[in-house]
Design an enzyme around this catalytic site. Sequence first.
Site, PDB file in Angstrom:
ATOM      1  N   CYS A  30       0.782  -1.235   0.000  1.00 51.68           N
ATOM      2  CA  CYS A  30       0.000   0.000   0.000  1.00 51.68           C
ATOM      3  C   CYS A  30       0.818   1.292   0.000  1.00 51.68           C
ATOM      4  O   CYS A  30       0.734   2.111  -0.923  1.00 51.68           O
ATOM      5  CB  CYS A  30      -0.937   0.029   1.210  1.00 51.68           C
ATOM      6  N   HIS A  53      -2.454   6.464   4.973  1.00 46.50           N
ATOM      7  CA  HIS A  53      -1.383   5.476   5.061  1.00 46.50           C
ATOM      8  C   HIS A  53      -0.028   5.982   4.582  1.00 46.50           C
ATOM      9  O   HIS A  53       0.735   5.263   3.931  1.00 46.50           O
ATOM     10  CB  HIS A  53      -1.777   4.212   4.281  1.00 46.50           C
TER      11      HIS A  53
END
Length: 465
Positions: free
Chosen positions: A76, A132
């Site tokens: 990610c 993130h």
Amino acid sequence: MATTTVTVALLIFTYIVNISSLEETEHPNILFIYVDDVGFNDFGWNGNTLTQTPFLDNLVSEESLLIDHNYVSFVCSPTRAQMLSGRYASHLGLQHNVFTENVPYSLTRQVSLLSNEFQANGYSTHLIGKYHLGFQAWEYTPTYRGFDTFQGFYNGEETYNTHQAYVKGTDLMYYDLRDNEDPDPDITDYSVYLQRDKYLSLMDDIDTNNNDNPFFIYLAFQAAHFPPQAPDKYASLYCDPFADDTDIESNTRHNKDIDRVKDEDSNDVYLPGDCTTHDIHMAQMTSIDDAMEIIINRLKQDLNIWDNTLIFFSSDNGAAMFSGDNAPLRGGKGTPFEGGVRVPGFVTGGYLNQDRKGQVLNEFPVHVTDWYQTLLSASNIELNYERSKKLHASSIDIDSDDEIDTKWDYIDDYNIEIPIDGKDIWNAIQNNIIDDELLGREILLHLDEIDCDYESCGALIYQNW
């Protein structure tokens, strides 16, 4: 007769010049959408899956340019950092792993970001969903990184209904859902519904009729990331979530305060009824499909801004091999094989040229770093290397007049260039005009000389290999 011919030619030339000038001054709205951990074969448009995504299948076949070779990182954080910065993860020091809540570093403020570029050029900028990219100080959170608003969560994973997560390696739990800088409490909506509705609410607040104030919205869905959770109505399409459901009080579908498993490596995964992790993954995909139908139709019908909007859609990495579908590619999330780094992607929107809709871009590979220059080019914005300089109130020196971060100004003072690794592929997308440098290009997919005991230390694309 000759005079008439000259007059007509001049009129045609003037028309072409006027159209060209108009396109150069237009600033379309940009909607960039990430889905999470979605594999190459997780949508129906490949024609070889049981996953039901009818709306997106039709959108791709009728109104989109499908990107056949769409490459990202295999996890990610590196993908998201590469998209926003236009630089390879290894040039950012982020090639090793993902950000977690107990690490003291984030995406550096030494490099320019796409959100800062849009913000500096009059766009309203918004992030919904998964961030993130680190949060060890306020200056590394979204509203200090070029986003006017943020509705979402900082970390990489959390429960879909109660929005809670464990601190890695501990039994400590925390609530991770924000409205700008403040906690967004008492939210128990399924995250796909929540992110959809946050988008719809945001559109109500945006002045969509003023072309001098276009928007850049980065919508990062939580689905279809771990944990495997989906509403019953979607799970029921693929399995029986009520089979052998005798202990309702301890069932996470009904007792949402305990809908938590520790991490992707844990064997302690709750699955309702006779459902498998793949069943729930497919259910999450169908929930995304329904959400996308509402999002697209809102642009087309309610707000009448479809003709001035571009939409870029991609997964952030391949699907986890125990849940998603990367067929026919080898490997999956966490590996540099194609199943981990080649993902679904397409471009759509009313601003996309009509003759590009229903087509496939397959002449060259596209990399996540390409979106930086491509989105700026599509928006007629000059690359200016705009960096994050906003400071939190607690960081402002009361003895100084500076309310912006000047720590990295030497980068500008000494003309230190931190180059963009991606290419501008807008002309290929919009006009099917492909620069020679895009053919046979070299792309660095992965480079990690430290964490490579069980995988390759690097991967790249070179020409046709």
